[in-house]
Design a protein around this motif. Structure first.
Motif, mmCIF file in Angstrom:
data_model
loop_
_atom_site.group_PDB
_atom_site.id
_atom_site.type_symbol
_atom_site.label_atom_id
_atom_site.label_comp_id
_atom_site.label_asym_id
_atom_site.label_seq_id
_atom_site.Cartn_x
_atom_site.Cartn_y
_atom_site.Cartn_z
ATOM 1 N N LEU A 104 0.855 -1.184 0.000
ATOM 2 C CA LEU A 104 0.000 0.000 0.000
ATOM 3 C C LEU A 104 0.890 1.233 0.000
ATOM 4 C CD1 LEU A 104 -2.539 -1.124 2.738
ATOM 5 C CD2 LEU A 104 -2.863 -1.191 0.271
ATOM 6 N N ASP A 105 1.043 1.857 -1.148
ATOM 7 C CA ASP A 105 1.948 3.001 -1.312
ATOM 8 C C ASP A 105 3.331 2.625 -0.792
ATOM 9 O OD1 ASP A 105 -0.004 4.598 -2.541
ATOM 10 O OD2 ASP A 105 -0.786 5.204 -0.580
ATOM 11 N N ASP A 106 3.769 3.237 0.298
ATOM 12 C CA ASP A 106 5.110 2.961 0.834
ATOM 13 C C ASP A 106 5.112 1.902 1.928
ATOM 14 O OD1 ASP A 106 6.168 4.862 -0.856
ATOM 15 O OD2 ASP A 106 5.969 6.484 0.611
ATOM 16 N N GLU A 107 3.972 1.363 2.234
ATOM 17 C CA GLU A 107 3.872 0.400 3.337
ATOM 18 C C GLU A 107 3.523 -0.994 2.824
ATOM 19 O OE1 GLU A 107 1.561 -0.146 7.602
ATOM 20 O OE2 GLU A 107 0.908 1.403 6.223
ATOM 21 N N ARG A 108 4.279 -1.979 3.291
ATOM 22 C CA ARG A 108 3.985 -3.378 2.968
ATOM 23 C C ARG A 108 3.257 -3.983 4.170
ATOM 24 N NH1 ARG A 108 5.105 -7.554 -0.316
ATOM 25 N NH2 ARG A 108 5.580 -9.580 0.576
ATOM 26 N N VAL A 109 2.084 -4.504 3.931
ATOM 27 C CA VAL A 109 1.281 -5.110 4.982
ATOM 28 C C VAL A 109 1.362 -6.621 4.811
ATOM 29 C CG1 VAL A 109 -1.026 -5.338 5.959
ATOM 30 C CG2 VAL A 109 -0.261 -3.126 5.034
ATOM 31 N N VAL A 110 1.775 -7.310 5.873
ATOM 32 C CA VAL A 110 1.924 -8.758 5.850
ATOM 33 C C VAL A 110 1.031 -9.351 6.932
ATOM 34 C CG1 VAL A 110 3.526 -10.683 6.133
ATOM 35 C CG2 VAL A 110 4.291 -8.583 5.017
ATOM 36 N N LEU A 111 0.195 -10.293 6.537
ATOM 37 C CA LEU A 111 -0.666 -10.988 7.490
ATOM 38 C C LEU A 111 -0.160 -12.415 7.648
ATOM 39 C CD1 LEU A 111 -4.151 -9.717 6.299
ATOM 40 C CD2 LEU A 111 -2.810 -8.942 8.248
ATOM 41 N N PRO A 112 0.315 -12.758 8.839
ATOM 42 C CA PRO A 112 0.848 -14.110 9.076
ATOM 43 C C PRO A 112 -0.224 -15.180 8.942
ATOM 44 C CG PRO A 112 1.478 -12.586 10.828
ATOM 45 C CD PRO A 112 0.448 -11.893 9.997
ATOM 46 N N GLY A 113 0.220 -16.411 8.764
ATOM 47 C CA GLY A 113 -0.712 -17.511 8.604
ATOM 48 C C GLY A 113 -1.318 -18.002 9.901
ATOM 49 N N ALA A 114 -0.579 -17.957 10.992
ATOM 50 C CA ALA A 114 -1.099 -18.437 12.275
ATOM 51 C C ALA A 114 -2.190 -17.494 12.779
ATOM 52 C CB ALA A 114 0.029 -18.535 13.296
ATOM 53 N N ARG A 115 -3.221 -18.056 13.319
ATOM 54 C CA ARG A 115 -4.406 -17.285 13.703
ATOM 55 C C ARG A 115 -4.100 -16.125 14.644
ATOM 56 N NH1 ARG A 115 -10.148 -18.253 14.689
ATOM 57 N NH2 ARG A 115 -10.724 -16.910 16.408
#
Length: 148
Positions: A104-115
């Motif tokens: 997102l623009d200059d930000e990388r958003v990472v959502l881990p797999g573990a709940r």
């Protein structure tokens, strides 16, 4: 177009996407004579890719949850279906970690797999929304248990 193999069927399933294929397989496993009708040249619906001009396109489905014995919300529903059909050993589930990443623009958003790590990542992205996101996951849990 392939002709029907018989004159009479107990059930006609229209649409060879994941839902139609699953329904047809479960009905056939239960001993019903099933005709699956699909308009496209191949079954699968959005559970496939399209290659055009040397590029691969994801038609929509990119993650199938609950394929393993333990899903993110409890017992793996799809694993239970595949086990019932006797084909669970024919697929090898791949755990996604990270589950999702987006730039997102200059930000990388990472959502881990573990709940829990997934929930924590959402909370860090938007602390004021953390209680609502936790509540949403509780609704997912409840819905999933009811489905099972």
């Amino acid at each position: 177009m392939k002709e029907a193999a018989r004159d009479r069927y107990d059930v006609v399933v229209i649409g060879g996407g994941i839902g139609g294929l699953t329904c047809a397989a479960l009905l056939a496993r239960a001993g019903r004579a099933v005709l699956l009708v699909e308009d496209h040249e191949r079954p699968g619906g959005f559970a496939r890719n399209l290659t055009e001009a040397g590029y691969d396109f994801d038609l929509g489905l990119h993650v199938v949850m609950s394929l393993g014995r333990e899903g993110p919300f409890g017992q793996g529903l799809l694993h239970a279906v595949l086990e019932h059909l006797g084909v669970e050993g024919q697929l090898e589930p791949v755990a996604l970690d990270p589950f999702y990443a987006v730039q997102l623009d200059d930000e990388r958003v990472v959502l881990p797999g573990a709940r829990e790590a997934h929930l924590d990542a959402f909370a860090k992205l938007s602390p004021s929304d953390a209680p609502g996101i936790a509540e949403l996951f509780s609704i997912y849990d409840q819905s999933y248990r009811e489905i099972l």
